[in-house]
Design a protein around this motif. Sequence first.
Motif, PDB file in Angstrom:
ATOM      1  N   UNK A  52      14.100   5.600  -9.399  1.00  0.00           N
ATOM      2  CA  UNK A  52      13.106   6.456  -8.382  1.00  0.00           C
ATOM      3  C   UNK A  52      12.202   5.575  -7.757  1.00  0.00           C
ATOM      4  N   UNK A  53      11.736   5.811  -6.548  1.00  0.00           N
ATOM      5  CA  UNK A  53      10.817   5.282  -5.726  1.00  0.00           C
ATOM      6  C   UNK A  53      10.089   5.853  -4.767  1.00  0.00           C
ATOM      7  N   UNK A  54       8.773   5.542  -4.560  1.00  0.00           N
ATOM      8  CA  UNK A  54       7.912   6.519  -3.544  1.00  0.00           C
ATOM      9  C   UNK A  54       7.951   5.370  -2.114  1.00  0.00           C
ATOM     10  N   UNK A  55       7.578   6.366  -1.216  1.00  0.00           N
ATOM     11  CA  UNK A  55       7.696   5.749   0.140  1.00  0.00           C
ATOM     12  C   UNK A  55       6.354   4.646   0.204  1.00  0.00           C
ATOM     13  N   UNK A  56       5.500   4.733  -0.570  1.00  0.00           N
ATOM     14  CA  UNK A  56       4.220   3.877  -0.501  1.00  0.00           C
ATOM     15  C   UNK A  56       4.630   2.728  -1.503  1.00  0.00           C
ATOM     16  N   UNK A  57       5.879   2.386  -1.700  1.00  0.00           N
ATOM     17  CA  UNK A  57       6.368   1.088  -2.415  1.00  0.00           C
ATOM     18  C   UNK A  57       5.984   1.101  -3.718  1.00  0.00           C
ATOM     19  N   UNK A  58       6.150   2.024  -4.641  1.00  0.00           N
ATOM     20  CA  UNK A  58       5.912   2.350  -6.126  1.00  0.00           C
ATOM     21  C   UNK A  58       7.263   2.235  -6.645  1.00  0.00           C
ATOM     22  N   UNK A  59       7.644   2.109  -7.885  1.00  0.00           N
ATOM     23  CA  UNK A  59       9.053   2.236  -8.685  1.00  0.00           C
ATOM     24  C   UNK A  59       8.559   3.000 -10.178  1.00  0.00           C
TER      25      UNK A  59
ATOM     26  N   UNK B 274      21.906   4.504  -9.041  1.00  0.00           N
ATOM     27  CA  UNK B 274      21.610   5.491  -7.907  1.00  0.00           C
ATOM     28  C   UNK B 274      20.138   5.187  -7.713  1.00  0.00           C
ATOM     29  N   UNK B 275      19.593   5.187  -6.138  1.00  0.00           N
ATOM     30  CA  UNK B 275      18.350   5.363  -6.129  1.00  0.00           C
ATOM     31  C   UNK B 275      17.997   6.915  -5.750  1.00  0.00           C
ATOM     32  N   UNK B 276      16.655   7.365  -5.732  1.00  0.00           N
ATOM     33  CA  UNK B 276      16.369   8.437  -5.128  1.00  0.00           C
ATOM     34  C   UNK B 276      14.867   8.451  -4.863  1.00  0.00           C
ATOM     35  N   UNK B 277      14.595   9.050  -3.921  1.00  0.00           N
ATOM     36  CA  UNK B 277      13.043   9.170  -3.399  1.00  0.00           C
ATOM     37  C   UNK B 277      12.269   9.923  -4.405  1.00  0.00           C
TER      38      UNK B 277
ATOM     39  N   UNK C  72       3.567  -0.712  -8.572  1.00  0.00           N
ATOM     40  CA  UNK C  72       4.143  -1.333  -7.197  1.00  0.00           C
ATOM     41  C   UNK C  72       5.073  -2.149  -7.341  1.00  0.00           C
ATOM     42  N   UNK C  73       6.213  -2.252  -6.471  1.00  0.00           N
ATOM     43  CA  UNK C  73       7.437  -3.177  -6.349  1.00  0.00           C
ATOM     44  C   UNK C  73       6.805  -4.764  -6.700  1.00  0.00           C
TER      45      UNK C  73
ATOM     46  N   UNK D  42      16.147  -5.668  -4.717  1.00  0.00           N
ATOM     47  CA  UNK D  42      16.506  -5.732  -3.224  1.00  0.00           C
ATOM     48  C   UNK D  42      16.659  -4.662  -2.626  1.00  0.00           C
ATOM     49  N   UNK D  43      17.266  -3.726  -3.363  1.00  0.00           N
ATOM     50  CA  UNK D  43      17.964  -2.298  -2.745  1.00  0.00           C
ATOM     51  C   UNK D  43      16.784  -1.448  -2.273  1.00  0.00           C
ATOM     52  N   UNK D  44      15.951  -1.422  -3.295  1.00  0.00           N
ATOM     53  CA  UNK D  44      14.700  -0.674  -3.281  1.00  0.00           C
ATOM     54  C   UNK D  44      13.806  -1.062  -2.094  1.00  0.00           C
ATOM     55  N   UNK D  45      13.586  -2.532  -2.054  1.00  0.00           N
ATOM     56  CA  UNK D  45      12.654  -2.923  -1.010  1.00  0.00           C
ATOM     57  C   UNK D  45      13.490  -2.657   0.389  1.00  0.00           C
ATOM     58  N   UNK D  46      14.667  -2.777   0.491  1.00  0.00           N
ATOM     59  CA  UNK D  46      15.234  -2.333   1.929  1.00  0.00           C
ATOM     60  C   UNK D  46      15.127  -0.961   2.380  1.00  0.00           C
TER      61      UNK D  46
END
Length: 184
Positions: free
Chosen positions: A39-46, A122-125, A147-148, A177-181
Motif C-alpha cells: 500500500x502506498x500514498x500519493x505523497x510517496x509513502x509506503x 499487488x499494489x493499492x493506493x 517515505x519511499x 521500482x513499481x511503486x516509484x512508477x
Amino acid sequence: MADELIDILDENGKSTGEVRLKSEAHQLGLYHASVHIWLYTLDKNVLIQRRAENKDTYPNLWDVSVAGHISTGESKEDSAIREIEEEIGLSLNKKDLEFIGSYLAEKQPNAHILDNEFHYVYLAKLTKSIEHLTLQEEEVSAIKLIPIGILKSHLQNIETTKKYVPHDIEYYNFILKEITNRFQ
C-alpha cells in the motif's frame, strides 16, 4: 495463528491438485502461494508492518504492508482482499488492487521451515489515515508510513536492513521500482 489448508504447487507454480496444511508445506518444503499487497500514498509513502513477536518466521521485523497464504480454492484477489481486511482492517475491492507480477522466494527462515512460496504481488493506493486502521494483534504489532526514499536507503544499508524481513534484494528492487512508477 491457526493452521490452514493450502494448495500445493509444482516448481513452476502450477497446481498439483494436492492440498496440505500450511505447516506441512513449510515442514516439507512444498511449493505454495501467497499474496503480498504493498500500500502506498500519493505523497510517496509506503505502508509497512512490523510482524508480531510470536510469529514463527521473522518476528518483530518490518515487512510488506499485508501478506498471507492463499487458502485452498481461494482466488488470488479474494485472498488479497481478505488478508487486508484481517491484518489491518481496511476494506478494499478487486478494482482497488493492481497486480504487478509474481515472485518465487525459496527460503529457510529457521531449522524447521522450508518456505518455497510464489508471491503474487499487488499494489493499492492507501487513501485512509493509518490511525483508522485496526491491527490483527496476532499477526501485526505495528504499522507505519515511511517515505519511499528512506525505505530504499534502509534496504541498502547493512545495519538498517536487519530491521526488515530478508526478502531478496531483487524482490525489493522490483517492488520499489513499481511503486516509484506510480508517482510519475
